[in-house]
Design a protein around this motif. Structure first.
Motif, PDB file in Angstrom:
ATOM      1  N   GLU A  90       0.737  -1.134  -0.115  1.00  0.00           N
ATOM      2  CA  GLU A  90       0.010   0.072   0.075  1.00  0.00           C
ATOM      3  C   GLU A  90       0.755   1.206   0.003  1.00  0.00           C
ATOM      4  N   ASP A  91       2.088   1.141   0.630  1.00  0.00           N
ATOM      5  CA  ASP A  91       2.924   2.276   0.643  1.00  0.00           C
ATOM      6  C   ASP A  91       3.980   2.472  -0.659  1.00  0.00           C
ATOM      7  N   LEU A  92       3.617   1.725  -1.511  1.00  0.00           N
ATOM      8  CA  LEU A  92       4.534   1.812  -2.890  1.00  0.00           C
ATOM      9  C   LEU A  92       4.106   3.065  -3.393  1.00  0.00           C
ATOM     10  N   ILE A  93       5.168   4.051  -3.685  1.00  0.00           N
ATOM     11  CA  ILE A  93       5.013   5.264  -4.588  1.00  0.00           C
ATOM     12  C   ILE A  93       5.517   4.987  -5.961  1.00  0.00           C
ATOM     13  N   TYR A  94       4.725   5.070  -6.907  1.00  0.00           N
ATOM     14  CA  TYR A  94       5.089   4.830  -8.294  1.00  0.00           C
ATOM     15  C   TYR A  94       4.313   5.892  -9.252  1.00  0.00           C
ATOM     16  N   GLU A  95       4.724   7.092  -9.620  1.00  0.00           N
ATOM     17  CA  GLU A  95       4.207   7.906 -10.298  1.00  0.00           C
ATOM     18  C   GLU A  95       3.886   7.627 -11.625  1.00  0.00           C
ATOM     19  N   THR A  96       2.510   7.702 -12.070  1.00  0.00           N
ATOM     20  CA  THR A  96       2.162   7.250 -13.317  1.00  0.00           C
ATOM     21  C   THR A  96       1.419   8.476 -13.957  1.00  0.00           C
ATOM     22  N   PRO A  97       0.943   8.545 -15.184  1.00  0.00           N
ATOM     23  CA  PRO A  97       1.387   7.571 -16.480  1.00  0.00           C
ATOM     24  C   PRO A  97       2.776   7.737 -16.584  1.00  0.00           C
ATOM     25  N   LYS A  98       3.684   6.637 -16.885  1.00  0.00           N
ATOM     26  CA  LYS A  98       4.836   6.601 -17.279  1.00  0.00           C
ATOM     27  C   LYS A  98       5.230   6.081 -18.530  1.00  0.00           C
ATOM     28  N   LYS A  99       5.902   6.803 -19.591  1.00  0.00           N
ATOM     29  CA  LYS A  99       6.166   6.181 -20.938  1.00  0.00           C
ATOM     30  C   LYS A  99       7.575   5.430 -20.688  1.00  0.00           C
ATOM     31  N   THR A 100       7.206   4.307 -21.340  1.00  0.00           N
ATOM     32  CA  THR A 100       8.617   3.156 -21.211  1.00  0.00           C
ATOM     33  C   THR A 100       8.627   2.639 -22.922  1.00  0.00           C
ATOM     34  N   ARG A 101       9.689   1.976 -22.986  1.00  0.00           N
ATOM     35  CA  ARG A 101       9.811   1.374 -24.357  1.00  0.00           C
ATOM     36  C   ARG A 101       8.721   0.276 -24.524  1.00  0.00           C
ATOM     37  N   GLU A 102       8.052  -0.227 -23.811  1.00  0.00           N
ATOM     38  CA  GLU A 102       7.171  -1.232 -23.885  1.00  0.00           C
ATOM     39  C   GLU A 102       5.828  -0.195 -23.924  1.00  0.00           C
ATOM     40  N   GLY A 103       5.449   0.523 -23.594  1.00  0.00           N
ATOM     41  CA  GLY A 103       4.185   1.460 -23.892  1.00  0.00           C
ATOM     42  C   GLY A 103       4.002   2.504 -22.614  1.00  0.00           C
ATOM     43  N   ILE A 104       2.924   2.791 -22.242  1.00  0.00           N
ATOM     44  CA  ILE A 104       2.545   3.583 -21.284  1.00  0.00           C
ATOM     45  C   ILE A 104       1.885   2.761 -20.005  1.00  0.00           C
ATOM     46  N   LEU A 105       2.703   3.048 -18.915  1.00  0.00           N
ATOM     47  CA  LEU A 105       2.306   2.311 -17.538  1.00  0.00           C
ATOM     48  C   LEU A 105       1.359   3.196 -16.993  1.00  0.00           C
ATOM     49  N   ASP A 106       0.488   2.688 -16.402  1.00  0.00           N
ATOM     50  CA  ASP A 106      -0.755   3.431 -15.699  1.00  0.00           C
ATOM     51  C   ASP A 106      -1.242   2.339 -14.706  1.00  0.00           C
ATOM     52  N   TRP A 107      -1.717   2.983 -13.424  1.00  0.00           N
ATOM     53  CA  TRP A 107      -2.557   2.248 -12.663  1.00  0.00           C
ATOM     54  C   TRP A 107      -3.947   2.435 -13.066  1.00  0.00           C
ATOM     55  N   LYS A 108      -4.469   1.220 -13.134  1.00  0.00           N
ATOM     56  CA  LYS A 108      -6.037   0.960 -13.401  1.00  0.00           C
ATOM     57  C   LYS A 108      -6.608   0.102 -12.607  1.00  0.00           C
ATOM     58  N   SER A 109      -8.022   0.474 -12.367  1.00  0.00           N
ATOM     59  CA  SER A 109      -8.675  -0.610 -11.483  1.00  0.00           C
ATOM     60  C   SER A 109      -8.960  -1.588 -12.300  1.00  0.00           C
ATOM     61  N   ILE A 110      -9.455  -2.817 -11.680  1.00  0.00           N
ATOM     62  CA  ILE A 110      -9.985  -4.090 -12.164  1.00  0.00           C
ATOM     63  C   ILE A 110     -11.200  -3.853 -13.022  1.00  0.00           C
TER      64      ILE A 110
END
Length: 125
Positions: free
Chosen positions: A61-81
């Motif tokens: 729960e305390d993981l901090i990972y700012e998104t959206p983030k562009k990578t060579r694989e595509g755009i990473l983003d937190w999404k709900s199920i």
């Protein structure tokens, strides 16, 4: 987060080690522990068998990972199920909505085999 990385298994790696390495390379996140949930396979238009290994990981729960983030694989983003599984969602492969609910609710490793875009076979391995 959905679709946190992808790639190929390097020589001498197991699928599990390759998955951990790929996620770390693409995101900087160390995924441990994670759950190997199975494989998804399909036949290509050329008649060859292709597929992916599927893993689930519960982030702290305390993981901090700012998104959206562009990578060579595509755009990473937190999404709900709910977003991922929404029937009108065109942002993911159609087959994800077919196999993800099974992987999230049931114990064990599964093999999903697609033929003509449908899953005629789900096997508990």
């Amino acid at each position: 987060m959905f679709g946190t990385g992808g790639g190929k298994i390097e020589k001498g790696e197991t699928p599990d080690i390759g998955a951990q390495r790929e996620v770390f390379e693409e995101t900087g996140i160390e995924v441990e522990p994670f759950f190997s949930k199975g494989t998804v396979t399909w036949e290509t238009p050329e008649g060859e068998l292709d597929g992916i290994y599927v893993y689930l990981y519960m982030a702290d729960e305390d993981l901090i990972y700012e998104t959206p983030k562009k990578t060579r694989e595509g755009i990473l983003d937190w999404k709900s199920i709910d977003w991922i599984l929404h029937p009108l969602n065109l942002g993911i492969a159609e087959m994800v909505a077919q196999y993800l609910p099974v992987l999230m609710k049931k114990e064990g490793n599964y093999t999903f085999t697609y033929k003509n875009g449908q899953i005629p076979e789900i096997t508990l391995t």
